[in-house]
Write a protein that holds these residues in place. Structure first.
Motif, mmCIF file in Angstrom:
data_model
loop_
_atom_site.group_PDB
_atom_site.id
_atom_site.type_symbol
_atom_site.label_atom_id
_atom_site.label_comp_id
_atom_site.label_asym_id
_atom_site.label_seq_id
_atom_site.Cartn_x
_atom_site.Cartn_y
_atom_site.Cartn_z
ATOM 1 N N ASP A 338 0.843 -1.178 0.000
ATOM 2 C CA ASP A 338 0.000 0.000 0.000
ATOM 3 C C ASP A 338 0.892 1.246 0.000
ATOM 4 O O ASP A 338 1.781 1.364 0.846
ATOM 5 C CB ASP A 338 -0.853 -0.062 1.287
ATOM 6 C CG ASP A 338 -2.031 0.866 1.203
ATOM 7 O OD1 ASP A 338 -1.886 1.914 0.550
ATOM 8 O OD2 ASP A 338 -3.074 0.519 1.778
ATOM 9 N N ASP A 339 0.631 2.175 -0.942
ATOM 10 C CA ASP A 339 1.434 3.418 -1.054
ATOM 11 C C ASP A 339 1.435 4.241 0.232
ATOM 12 O O ASP A 339 2.360 4.994 0.496
ATOM 13 C CB ASP A 339 0.837 4.337 -2.125
ATOM 14 C CG ASP A 339 1.189 3.862 -3.504
ATOM 15 O OD1 ASP A 339 1.900 2.854 -3.598
ATOM 16 O OD2 ASP A 339 0.730 4.487 -4.474
ATOM 17 N N SER A 340 0.366 4.114 1.012
ATOM 18 C CA SER A 340 0.288 4.913 2.239
ATOM 19 C C SER A 340 1.201 4.335 3.323
ATOM 20 O O SER A 340 1.484 4.975 4.321
ATOM 21 C CB SER A 340 -1.148 4.973 2.755
ATOM 22 O OG SER A 340 -1.538 3.678 3.137
ATOM 23 N N GLU A 341 1.670 3.080 3.123
ATOM 24 C CA GLU A 341 2.550 2.445 4.118
ATOM 25 C C GLU A 341 4.014 2.444 3.688
ATOM 26 O O GLU A 341 4.915 2.594 4.506
ATOM 27 C CB GLU A 341 2.110 0.994 4.353
ATOM 28 C CG GLU A 341 0.720 0.896 4.975
ATOM 29 C CD GLU A 341 0.265 -0.535 5.166
ATOM 30 O OE1 GLU A 341 0.808 -1.443 4.500
ATOM 31 O OE2 GLU A 341 -0.637 -0.745 5.990
ATOM 32 N N PHE A 342 4.252 2.239 2.385
ATOM 33 C CA PHE A 342 5.633 2.134 1.891
ATOM 34 C C PHE A 342 5.895 3.154 0.786
ATOM 35 O O PHE A 342 5.041 3.353 -0.080
ATOM 36 C CB PHE A 342 5.899 0.745 1.297
ATOM 37 C CG PHE A 342 5.832 -0.371 2.295
ATOM 38 C CD1 PHE A 342 6.955 -0.745 3.020
ATOM 39 C CD2 PHE A 342 4.645 -1.043 2.518
ATOM 40 C CE1 PHE A 342 6.902 -1.764 3.941
ATOM 41 C CE2 PHE A 342 4.574 -2.071 3.444
ATOM 42 C CZ PHE A 342 5.705 -2.432 4.163
ATOM 43 N N LEU A 343 7.099 3.755 0.812
ATOM 44 C CA LEU A 343 7.498 4.594 -0.325
ATOM 45 C C LEU A 343 7.824 3.695 -1.506
ATOM 46 O O LEU A 343 7.468 3.981 -2.627
ATOM 47 C CB LEU A 343 8.741 5.414 0.034
ATOM 48 C CG LEU A 343 8.574 6.700 0.822
ATOM 49 C CD1 LEU A 343 9.918 7.368 0.982
ATOM 50 C CD2 LEU A 343 7.601 7.643 0.121
ATOM 51 N N SER A 366 6.539 4.974 4.293
ATOM 52 C CA SER A 366 6.152 6.263 3.708
ATOM 53 C C SER A 366 6.021 7.351 4.768
ATOM 54 O O SER A 366 5.881 8.527 4.444
ATOM 55 C CB SER A 366 4.870 6.136 2.913
ATOM 56 O OG SER A 366 3.880 5.679 3.765
ATOM 57 N N ARG A 367 5.998 6.955 6.054
ATOM 58 C CA ARG A 367 5.945 7.990 7.113
ATOM 59 C C ARG A 367 6.655 7.481 8.350
ATOM 60 O O ARG A 367 6.991 6.291 8.446
ATOM 61 C CB ARG A 367 4.505 8.390 7.406
ATOM 62 C CG ARG A 367 3.648 7.250 7.854
ATOM 63 C CD ARG A 367 2.169 7.582 7.698
ATOM 64 N NE ARG A 367 1.407 6.352 7.802
ATOM 65 C CZ ARG A 367 0.863 5.906 8.928
ATOM 66 N NH1 ARG A 367 0.980 6.585 10.040
ATOM 67 N NH2 ARG A 367 0.203 4.771 8.954
ATOM 68 N N LYS A 368 6.829 8.416 9.313
ATOM 69 C CA LYS A 368 7.500 8.083 10.571
ATOM 70 C C LYS A 368 6.579 7.224 11.426
ATOM 71 O O LYS A 368 5.408 7.590 11.614
ATOM 72 C CB LYS A 368 7.783 9.372 11.345
ATOM 73 C CG LYS A 368 9.161 9.904 11.188
ATOM 74 C CD LYS A 368 9.345 11.056 12.147
ATOM 75 C CE LYS A 368 10.749 11.549 12.094
ATOM 76 N NZ LYS A 368 10.947 12.720 12.907
ATOM 77 N N LEU A 369 7.071 6.089 11.947
ATOM 78 C CA LEU A 369 6.252 5.245 12.813
ATOM 79 C C LEU A 369 7.083 4.755 13.982
ATOM 80 O O LEU A 369 8.276 4.476 13.817
ATOM 81 C CB LEU A 369 5.750 4.020 12.024
ATOM 82 C CG LEU A 369 4.710 4.245 10.938
ATOM 83 C CD1 LEU A 369 4.576 3.006 10.079
ATOM 84 C CD2 LEU A 369 3.363 4.612 11.554
ATOM 85 N N ARG A 370 6.457 4.615 15.147
ATOM 86 C CA ARG A 370 7.153 4.028 16.301
ATOM 87 C C ARG A 370 6.494 2.693 16.611
ATOM 88 O O ARG A 370 5.324 2.479 16.342
ATOM 89 C CB ARG A 370 7.056 4.964 17.521
ATOM 90 C CG ARG A 370 7.938 6.208 17.362
ATOM 91 C CD ARG A 370 8.304 6.809 18.691
ATOM 92 N NE ARG A 370 9.276 6.008 19.434
ATOM 93 C CZ ARG A 370 10.591 6.020 19.212
ATOM 94 N NH1 ARG A 370 11.104 6.777 18.283
ATOM 95 N NH2 ARG A 370 11.401 5.264 19.924
ATOM 96 N N ASP A 371 7.272 1.770 17.180
ATOM 97 C CA ASP A 371 6.765 0.438 17.562
ATOM 98 C C ASP A 371 5.932 -0.183 16.442
ATOM 99 O O ASP A 371 4.746 -0.470 16.608
ATOM 100 C CB ASP A 371 5.921 0.533 18.838
ATOM 101 C CG ASP A 371 6.788 0.880 20.025
ATOM 102 O OD1 ASP A 371 7.953 0.439 20.031
ATOM 103 O OD2 ASP A 371 6.316 1.610 20.912
ATOM 104 N N ALA A 372 6.558 -0.332 15.306
ATOM 105 C CA ALA A 372 5.836 -0.885 14.157
ATOM 106 C C ALA A 372 6.350 -2.291 13.851
ATOM 107 O O ALA A 372 7.434 -2.666 14.297
ATOM 108 C CB ALA A 372 6.048 0.010 12.952
ATOM 109 N N TYR A 373 5.564 -3.067 13.133
ATOM 110 C CA TYR A 373 6.108 -4.316 12.619
ATOM 111 C C TYR A 373 5.715 -4.514 11.164
ATOM 112 O O TYR A 373 4.626 -4.131 10.750
ATOM 113 C CB TYR A 373 5.789 -5.520 13.502
ATOM 114 C CG TYR A 373 4.344 -5.729 13.854
ATOM 115 C CD1 TYR A 373 3.565 -6.653 13.171
ATOM 116 C CD2 TYR A 373 3.771 -5.010 14.905
ATOM 117 C CE1 TYR A 373 2.248 -6.849 13.516
ATOM 118 C CE2 TYR A 373 2.445 -5.207 15.247
ATOM 119 C CZ TYR A 373 1.690 -6.125 14.543
ATOM 120 O OH TYR A 373 0.376 -6.308 14.870
ATOM 121 N N VAL A 374 6.675 -5.075 10.434
ATOM 122 C CA VAL A 374 6.473 -5.281 9.004
ATOM 123 C C VAL A 374 6.182 -6.759 8.773
ATOM 124 O O VAL A 374 6.904 -7.630 9.266
ATOM 125 C CB VAL A 374 7.730 -4.832 8.219
ATOM 126 C CG1 VAL A 374 7.660 -5.249 6.761
ATOM 127 C CG2 VAL A 374 7.888 -3.322 8.333
#
Ligand SMILES: Cc1cc2nc3c(=O)[nH]c(=O)nc-3n(C[C@H](O)[C@H](O)[C@H](O)COP(=O)(O)OP(=O)(O)OC[C@H]3O[C@@H](n4cnc5c(N)ncnc54)[C@H](O)[C@@H]3O)c2cc1C
Length: 419
Positions: A338-343, A366-374
């Motif tokens: 999804d473009d909103s998640e990844f550049l 695509s944006r700054k995130l804390r405590d995320a998982y891919v």
């Protein structure tokens, strides 16, 4: 008579050098338009190179010299000051390249495979719509770096830096050390596009202010720049009236992004990714044209040279297999996100016919995130779940995974979730 090689590597920067040195048991030539090999590293005299690859903190020239020394011990034919004027992909394993240089004039070579490693170029003032004349003193951060570090000239005494990309941050420090006054770094977005370590080491340590959500709207001066007008912008980048400020300066240094250099690949009809502006590649860095590979900043702009070298090694390994006749049919599965998640995500496609399913994925959120998982899912089944304390668009992330056998209908999807 046309000279023949198995492989031609175009570009002798770190990507091209690492690729060429991995190509064993085949005849190789390198084409480089400049006088010396090393690419952009020749002018990067600051340290911070090679931390991953050599576990050492080196300058750019030190890093590339390791490869150049090794190149000197091989029988790779290097054509310096040589420009590619045309490439004719006649059929698989039959590619004709037209070249031009001051010694030989125009000449042609015939190769079975190409590895592109032409790097990237900087965006200019024209591409970011700054109004005003075009006086001397407006230059890209890379050109300023070349003037100071290679030619030994100081291009300005008092300057403004537009854009907070890493080259701009590095030049803010470099120009200060050389005696110029840096009035500030102006960034149109509300966060910097440079690495956190460069903001700390290049701006904070030298008390250079970083102005977020501010930009240059006009340049002043006829022959030489005399000043710029800066202004604050809203969340849609519209100038906020009444915030305009005139700054007297004789230099405007642009650090407003890099674009992969792809004129040659585009002319050959190779598919380009609209997210990266580089060629679409599979897990072996093979482009949409069989037997044509690409690596380094030409594929996507890397922030660490170590990853550039790694991509050259991946391309070379697959290229050797191709030369030996271990070809694979082009049956690619497109990675979904999804473009909103990844550049972007590289490689963009996975070839399911190829034996190599150990894939190194490079991506940027695509944006700054804390405590995320891919998460990586194949047909909605989770195969990777990697957690990150922070994800930040300027920081390239790398995941190595073994994908296993894939069928034609398999669906590979990347997702980001926050805890
Ligand atoms: C200012 C700056 C600072 C950086 N700082 C760091 C850092 O601190 N640490 C770090 O790890 N990384 C850093 N990097 C990143 C790293 O240097 C680059 O990612 C790396 O140099 C890219 O390598 P490359 O081989 O893909 O491209 P390049 O180094 O750009 O090499 C491409 C080569 O191809 C040649 N070429 C292009 N087109 C043609 C053509 N048509 N025919 C023949 N030759 C051609 C060019 O002349 C050039 O020599 C920095 C980059 C820059 C620009």
């Amino acid at each position: 008579m046309m000279i023949e090689y198995d492989v031609c590597v175009i570009g002798a920067g770190p990507a091209g050098l690492s690729a060429a040195l991995q190509l064993k048991d085949c005849s190789v030539c390198m084409i480089e338009r400049e006088e010396k090999p090393g690419g952009i590293l020749k002018q990067c005299i600051h340290d911070g190179f090679g931390l991953i690859k050599f576990n050492a903190e080196m300058t750019g020239p030190e890093y590339s010299q390791r490869y150049i020394d090794e190149l000197m011990t091989t029988d790779i034919k290097v054509y310096m000051k040589t420009f590619v004027s045309n490439i004719n992909y006649i059929c698989e394993k039959n590619i004709q390249i037209e070249l031009i240089n001051p010694e030989q004039g125009m000449f042609q070579i015939k190769v079975k495979s190409i590895i592109f490693a032409t790097g990237c170029r900087e965006r200019t003032a024209k591409q970011v719509f700054i109004h005003g004349e075009r006086p001397a003193g407006i230059l890209t951060a890379g050109s300023a770096q070349y003037f100071v570090n290679v030619s030994g000239y100081l291009p300005c005494r008092k300057c403004v830096i537009l854009g907070s990309g890493d080259i701009g941050l590095i030049m803010a420090r470099r120009l200060t050390l050389e005696g110029a006054e840096v009035l500030g770094v102006y960034e149109i977005k509300d966060s910097s596009s440079g690495l956190q370590r460069n903001i700390a080491q290049c701006l904070e340590d030298f008390n250079i202010p970083l102005h977020l959500s501010e930009t240059v709207i006009k340049t002043h001066g006829d022959d030489r720049l005399t000043g710029v007008t800066v202004a604050k912008v809203d969340s849609e980048f519209n100038v906020i009236k009444g915030t305009e400020k005139y700054l007297e300066c004789d230099g405007l240094i642009l650090s407003v992004g890099l674009i992969p250099e792809n004129e040659l690949t585009k002319e050959m009809g190779i598919q380009i990714d609209s997210h990266t502006k580089g060629p679409i590649v599979d897990q072996n860095m093979m482009t949409s044209l069989k037997g044509v590979f690409a690596c380094g900043n030409q594929v996507h702009v890397n922030d660490l040279v170590d990853y550039v070298s790694k991509s050259g090694e991946i391309a070379a390994k697959a290229c050797m297999e191709y030369i030996k006749g271990n070809d694979y049919e082009k049956e690619d599965i497109r990675i979904k996100f999804d473009d909103s998640e990844f550049l972007y995500i590289v490689p963009q496609v996975i070839n399911r016919q190829n034996e190599n399913m150990n894939v190194t994925f490079f991506f940027r959120s695509s944006r700054k995130l804390r405590d995320a998982y891919v998460k990586i899912e194949i047909n909605d089944k989770e195969i990777v779940n990697k957690s990150y304390i922070a994800l930040n668009p300027p920081e390239l992330q790398v995941i190595d995974i073994a994908l296993g056998t894939l069928s034609q209908h398999d669906n590979i999807k990347f997702k980001i979730n926050q805890r």
